[in-house]
Design a protein around this motif. Sequence first.
Motif, PDB file in Angstrom:
ATOM      1  N   VAL A 190       0.772  -1.346   0.122  1.00 27.29           N
ATOM      2  CA  VAL A 190      -0.074  -0.014  -0.197  1.00 27.29           C
ATOM      3  C   VAL A 190       0.890   1.160   0.113  1.00 27.29           C
ATOM      4  CG1 VAL A 190      -1.821   1.200   1.507  1.00 27.29           C
ATOM      5  CG2 VAL A 190      -1.711  -1.376   1.352  1.00 27.29           C
ATOM      6  N   PHE A 191       0.582   2.274  -0.761  1.00 27.05           N
ATOM      7  CA  PHE A 191       1.455   3.419  -1.077  1.00 27.05           C
ATOM      8  C   PHE A 191       0.404   4.677  -0.635  1.00 27.05           C
ATOM      9  CE2 PHE A 191       3.128   0.373  -3.878  1.00 27.05           C
ATOM     10  CZ  PHE A 191       4.294  -0.005  -3.453  1.00 27.05           C
ATOM     11  N   ASP A 192       1.022   5.361   0.395  1.00 28.54           N
ATOM     12  CA  ASP A 192       0.612   6.780   0.472  1.00 28.54           C
ATOM     13  C   ASP A 192       1.687   7.613  -0.285  1.00 28.54           C
ATOM     14  OD1 ASP A 192       0.503   9.378   1.614  1.00 28.54           O
ATOM     15  OD2 ASP A 192       1.434   8.424   3.513  1.00 28.54           O
ATOM     16  N   GLY A 193       1.644   7.626  -1.271  1.00 26.11           N
ATOM     17  CA  GLY A 193       2.859   8.029  -2.305  1.00 26.11           C
ATOM     18  C   GLY A 193       2.597   9.580  -2.957  1.00 26.11           C
ATOM     19  N   LEU A 221      -0.431  -3.943  -5.698  1.00 33.38           N
ATOM     20  CA  LEU A 221       0.058  -2.494  -5.612  1.00 33.38           C
ATOM     21  C   LEU A 221      -0.941  -1.511  -5.345  1.00 33.38           C
ATOM     22  CD1 LEU A 221       2.979  -2.015  -8.029  1.00 33.38           C
ATOM     23  CD2 LEU A 221       3.002  -3.420  -5.965  1.00 33.38           C
ATOM     24  N   ILE A 222      -1.379  -0.891  -4.041  1.00 37.05           N
ATOM     25  CA  ILE A 222      -2.597  -0.337  -3.942  1.00 37.05           C
ATOM     26  C   ILE A 222      -2.049   1.221  -3.477  1.00 37.05           C
ATOM     27  CG2 ILE A 222      -4.662   0.155  -2.554  1.00 37.05           C
ATOM     28  CD1 ILE A 222      -4.441  -3.058  -1.901  1.00 37.05           C
ATOM     29  N   PHE A 223      -2.408   2.225  -4.350  1.00 37.00           N
ATOM     30  CA  PHE A 223      -2.160   3.745  -4.046  1.00 37.00           C
ATOM     31  C   PHE A 223      -3.329   4.205  -3.411  1.00 37.00           C
ATOM     32  CE2 PHE A 223       1.997   4.015  -6.151  1.00 37.00           C
ATOM     33  CZ  PHE A 223       2.222   3.002  -6.798  1.00 37.00           C
ATOM     34  N   LEU A 224      -3.013   5.221  -2.406  1.00 36.47           N
ATOM     35  CA  LEU A 224      -3.995   5.927  -1.780  1.00 36.47           C
ATOM     36  C   LEU A 224      -3.939   7.233  -2.381  1.00 36.47           C
ATOM     37  CD1 LEU A 224      -3.489   4.883   1.873  1.00 36.47           C
ATOM     38  CD2 LEU A 224      -4.806   3.784   0.188  1.00 36.47           C
ATOM     39  N   GLN A 225      -4.873   7.878  -2.748  1.00 39.51           N
ATOM     40  CA  GLN A 225      -4.930   9.432  -3.051  1.00 39.51           C
ATOM     41  C   GLN A 225      -4.710  10.033  -1.769  1.00 39.51           C
ATOM     42  OE1 GLN A 225      -4.241  11.953  -4.449  1.00 39.51           O
ATOM     43  NE2 GLN A 225      -5.994  12.220  -5.959  1.00 39.51           N
ATOM     44  N   THR A 226      -4.052  11.116  -1.926  1.00 38.30           N
ATOM     45  CA  THR A 226      -3.824  12.067  -0.496  1.00 38.30           C
ATOM     46  C   THR A 226      -4.938  12.699  -0.265  1.00 38.30           C
ATOM     47  OG1 THR A 226      -1.967  13.373   0.594  1.00 38.30           O
ATOM     48  CG2 THR A 226      -2.869  14.035  -1.611  1.00 38.30           C
ATOM     49  N   GLU A 283      -2.129  21.854  -3.507  1.00 34.48           N
ATOM     50  CA  GLU A 283      -2.771  20.341  -3.267  1.00 34.48           C
ATOM     51  C   GLU A 283      -3.639  19.985  -4.251  1.00 34.48           C
ATOM     52  OE1 GLU A 283      -1.807  18.421  -0.604  1.00 34.48           O
ATOM     53  OE2 GLU A 283      -0.196  19.788   0.092  1.00 34.48           O
ATOM     54  N   GLN A 284      -4.238  20.719  -4.640  1.00 35.05           N
ATOM     55  CA  GLN A 284      -5.166  20.503  -5.809  1.00 35.05           C
ATOM     56  C   GLN A 284      -4.417  20.064  -7.044  1.00 35.05           C
ATOM     57  OE1 GLN A 284      -8.522  20.220  -5.948  1.00 35.05           O
ATOM     58  NE2 GLN A 284      -8.660  19.810  -7.949  1.00 35.05           N
ATOM     59  N   ARG A 285      -3.297  20.434  -7.287  1.00 34.00           N
ATOM     60  CA  ARG A 285      -2.365  20.145  -8.490  1.00 34.00           C
ATOM     61  C   ARG A 285      -1.825  18.650  -8.178  1.00 34.00           C
ATOM     62  NH1 ARG A 285       1.753  22.818  -9.399  1.00 34.00           N
ATOM     63  NH2 ARG A 285       2.014  22.269 -11.567  1.00 34.00           N
ATOM     64  N   LYS A 286      -1.637  18.573  -6.958  1.00 27.41           N
ATOM     65  CA  LYS A 286      -0.894  17.203  -6.311  1.00 27.41           C
ATOM     66  C   LYS A 286      -2.085  16.090  -6.689  1.00 27.41           C
ATOM     67  CE  LYS A 286       0.834  16.745  -2.550  1.00 27.41           C
ATOM     68  NZ  LYS A 286       0.994  17.018  -1.066  1.00 27.41           N
ATOM     69  N   ARG A 287      -3.340  16.232  -6.142  1.00 25.87           N
ATOM     70  CA  ARG A 287      -4.258  15.339  -6.267  1.00 25.87           C
ATOM     71  C   ARG A 287      -4.482  15.063  -7.667  1.00 25.87           C
ATOM     72  NH1 ARG A 287      -6.279  18.303  -2.256  1.00 25.87           N
ATOM     73  NH2 ARG A 287      -8.119  18.964  -3.284  1.00 25.87           N
ATOM     74  N   GLU A 288      -4.721  15.883  -8.555  1.00 24.94           N
ATOM     75  CA  GLU A 288      -4.754  15.995 -10.073  1.00 24.94           C
ATOM     76  C   GLU A 288      -3.682  15.030 -10.657  1.00 24.94           C
ATOM     77  OE1 GLU A 288      -7.214  20.282 -10.369  1.00 24.94           O
ATOM     78  OE2 GLU A 288      -5.327  19.806 -11.380  1.00 24.94           O
ATOM     79  N   ALA A 289      -2.521  15.466 -10.374  1.00 28.07           N
ATOM     80  CA  ALA A 289      -1.306  14.652 -11.009  1.00 28.07           C
ATOM     81  C   ALA A 289      -1.471  13.135 -10.509  1.00 28.07           C
ATOM     82  CB  ALA A 289       0.081  15.397 -10.311  1.00 28.07           C
ATOM     83  N   ALA A 290      -1.792  12.882  -9.256  1.00 31.74           N
ATOM     84  CA  ALA A 290      -2.059  11.522  -8.760  1.00 31.74           C
ATOM     85  C   ALA A 290      -2.941  10.696  -9.617  1.00 31.74           C
ATOM     86  CB  ALA A 290      -2.366  11.563  -7.242  1.00 31.74           C
ATOM     87  N   ALA A 291      -3.950  11.465  -9.840  1.00 34.03           N
ATOM     88  CA  ALA A 291      -5.106  10.764 -10.582  1.00 34.03           C
ATOM     89  C   ALA A 291      -4.747  10.630 -12.111  1.00 34.03           C
ATOM     90  CB  ALA A 291      -6.321  11.506 -10.488  1.00 34.03           C
ATOM     91  N   ASP A 338      -9.482   6.366  -4.155  1.00 31.59           N
ATOM     92  CA  ASP A 338      -9.583   7.801  -4.352  1.00 31.59           C
ATOM     93  C   ASP A 338     -11.065   8.447  -3.839  1.00 31.59           C
ATOM     94  OD1 ASP A 338      -9.377  10.799  -4.889  1.00 31.59           O
ATOM     95  OD2 ASP A 338      -9.181  10.367  -6.990  1.00 31.59           O
ATOM     96  N   PRO A 339     -11.297   9.047  -2.870  1.00 31.91           N
ATOM     97  CA  PRO A 339     -10.390   9.432  -1.997  1.00 31.91           C
ATOM     98  C   PRO A 339      -9.673   8.260  -1.123  1.00 31.91           C
ATOM     99  CG  PRO A 339     -12.505   9.855  -1.042  1.00 31.91           C
ATOM    100  CD  PRO A 339     -12.589   9.280  -2.615  1.00 31.91           C
ATOM    101  N   GLY A 340      -8.506   8.672  -0.822  1.00 32.88           N
ATOM    102  CA  GLY A 340      -7.660   7.695   0.093  1.00 32.88           C
ATOM    103  C   GLY A 340      -7.666   7.968   1.434  1.00 32.88           C
ATOM    104  N   MET A 341      -7.917   9.210   1.945  1.00 25.90           N
ATOM    105  CA  MET A 341      -7.793   9.601   3.132  1.00 25.90           C
ATOM    106  C   MET A 341      -8.884  10.869   3.631  1.00 25.90           C
ATOM    107  SD  MET A 341      -3.916  10.301   2.918  1.00 25.90           S
ATOM    108  CE  MET A 341      -2.621   8.938   2.852  1.00 25.90           C
ATOM    109  N   PRO A 342     -10.146  10.303   3.549  1.00 21.51           N
ATOM    110  CA  PRO A 342     -11.255  11.438   3.880  1.00 21.51           C
ATOM    111  C   PRO A 342     -11.149  11.786   5.207  1.00 21.51           C
ATOM    112  CG  PRO A 342     -12.049   9.015   3.712  1.00 21.51           C
ATOM    113  CD  PRO A 342     -10.708   9.035   3.472  1.00 21.51           C
TER     114      PRO A 342
END
Lengths: 358, 358
Positions: free
Chosen positions: B235-238, B267-272, B288-296, B314-318
């Motif tokens: 699991v990745f909080d990446g 491999l499980i990725f969590l949205q931040t 932060e918005q740009r980070k989440r968009e880049a992740a998606a 996604d969301p990974g950490m509500p």
Amino acid sequence: MKRFLTFLSVIMLFLGLSAADMRYVDALGLTVVNRAQPQDTGFARLGADRYPELPAQVAEYSGHPTGLAVAFRTDSRTVKARWHTATPPGGANRTPISYCGLDMYIMRDSTWVFAGVGQPAFSRSHEATIVAGMDGSMHDCLLYLPLWVALDSLSIGVDDNAVIEPLPDPFGHRVVVMGSSITHGASASRPGLTYTARLQRATGWEMPNLGYSGLCKLEPFYARIIASTEADAFVFDGFSNPSAEQIDSRLKEFVDIIRAAHPDTPLIFLQTEVRESGNFDLKKRAFEQRKREAAARGMQSLFDAGYRDIYFIDPGMPLDPGHDDTVDGVHPTDAGFEKIVDHLLPRLRIILGRYGIK
Amino acid sequence: MKRFLTFLSVIMLFLGLSAADMRYVDALGLTVVNRAQPQDTGFARLGADRYPELPAQVAEYSGHPTGLAVAFRTDSRTVKARWHTATPPGGANRTPISYCGLDMYIMRDSTWVFAGVGQPAFSRSHEATIVAGMDGSMHDCLLYLPLWVALDSLSIGVDDNAVIEPLPDPFGHRVVVMGSSITHGASASRPGLTYTARLQRATGWEMPNLGYSGLCKLEPFYARIIASTEADAFVFDGFSNPSAEQIDSRLKEFVDIIRAAHPDTPLIFLQTEVRESGNFDLKKRAFEQRKREAAARGMQSLFDAGYRDIYFIDPGMPLDPGHDDTVDGVHPTDAGFEKIVDHLLPRLRIILGRYGIK
């Protein structure tokens, strides 16, 4: 000498620019809310000098700004703070932000929304940016003060060209809360996440905080503080600190002293929490069980004796059955306080609604 | 001289009685769970010496016991601990219990139930009673170690006549979690309240914690650590630490390095999280918005390119829409971690159930 003068002028230019960036105003020139008694000034939640019988620790805690908040309006894009404190006591079960830091909320869509914290330094002088990058429109701000240290001074910094002015007191009815460390705020993560501060933002009530960690055992001097405090209602977390024997012997006198001064004011007592430290410790579990039984018995005696306008919320502080809502088996975390507030809020609204307190 | 000898004998009697009360055993002789790699010994969660390319801070954090727990059985009525640490780093947003203390759970009715904490001293040598007054029956115990300091030694104290023995590793499938400070445990109030530790007790999975506060930016060396780590799932909080640009440029290589070693491992990725610090700070909010968009966007590119056994929650950490679930606008409190776990647990069960991981 020439180089020194050049150096000096660069330094002065730098200082000038820095000073031009932000200007600082004394927080005491703004609006301070949640003082227990209106004649007090400064950053003490209660003027202990009026109560010479207080034990030293109770007097010291009275001098802390626990529960106080500074209310102001500003259109600054950045809000900073400089503050000086006594040496904080530390504590393994708390965050420095909670006992020595600042916690700011801004009104948005009729709700106080978290804006930022002032992180303390590991010294007595602190300086922090609370929030930056704002939109430059006028905002109503509410800055909660440290929970567990004497605050000597506090200045709020805003952009040099920004307005900062006192906010008219945004709170209405006064509901004064007295109690133990749980009321004092152990172990909320931020000063604005105590259950009294959460209830305040949810209700719009002014809620002075008279939590005295480990010390609030229904002694008569606490009743005399309440007797000389004006409020629309009083809430007591009065069964967390005393033993069963102390509850048995002290509760009636405690109420009688208050009733002599406030014959009709609603008095709401909260049953204490079921502590996680009693999960496996049979002695602690029995001790705590006896306390809760004494509380229930004492309240029933008052009801049986015809006391009126007295209420008992039982359970008063429900925590997660999974037993993960305290930091140390005793003191609720934010997860615990959230559950306590969810439980208390509708019950307080029902009780206090009868008295026109909405 | 006679009086001195009397004094000495009283002292020795006292020491003898004290020693007779409790006996201490080295925790390394018990069962240590949640090590990332089986060849490691001691109290390091990962042997950094096998990865000479690690930056100094990453190597230092690898040496911390973050996520490790000691599993043992005892019928002692009291459990104490003595431990020595490096000087802890402090931190305004955390409790000493979390970064330097101990946190114990006992199995009851097939559930790990909180039993007590070991409160650290404000020094490098610590001694604490974790729980007392127990019933004297045999209990399975799980003691989580400090989140944020090197642990030099740890001894567990039990009643002198009590049994203490290693507990067979109580955990099954291995799910290794890598990520940011949020994974590292900021700002859980106790070591056992990180989201990985909570998920572990809820699932029975072994869950090594490779959270590297502020440092986990999808660099290739992290992928090489994962490539040389055996697990049933990762699991990745990446996406909490890197910028949008770093996510764009590094994600595919990160996955490719891991895939070369683990072709089929899920491999499980969590949205931040959506950070509360972006409530009013427009710059932080946009960053932060740009980070989440880049992740998606990055995850979608992997799916489009045909990568398999990769998941994106996604969301990974509500967090609470009321914005009161962090200590400082960034780091979840226990209230935040509780919501994250409530959200992740059913989703992880569904995904990992497909791989027989229950």
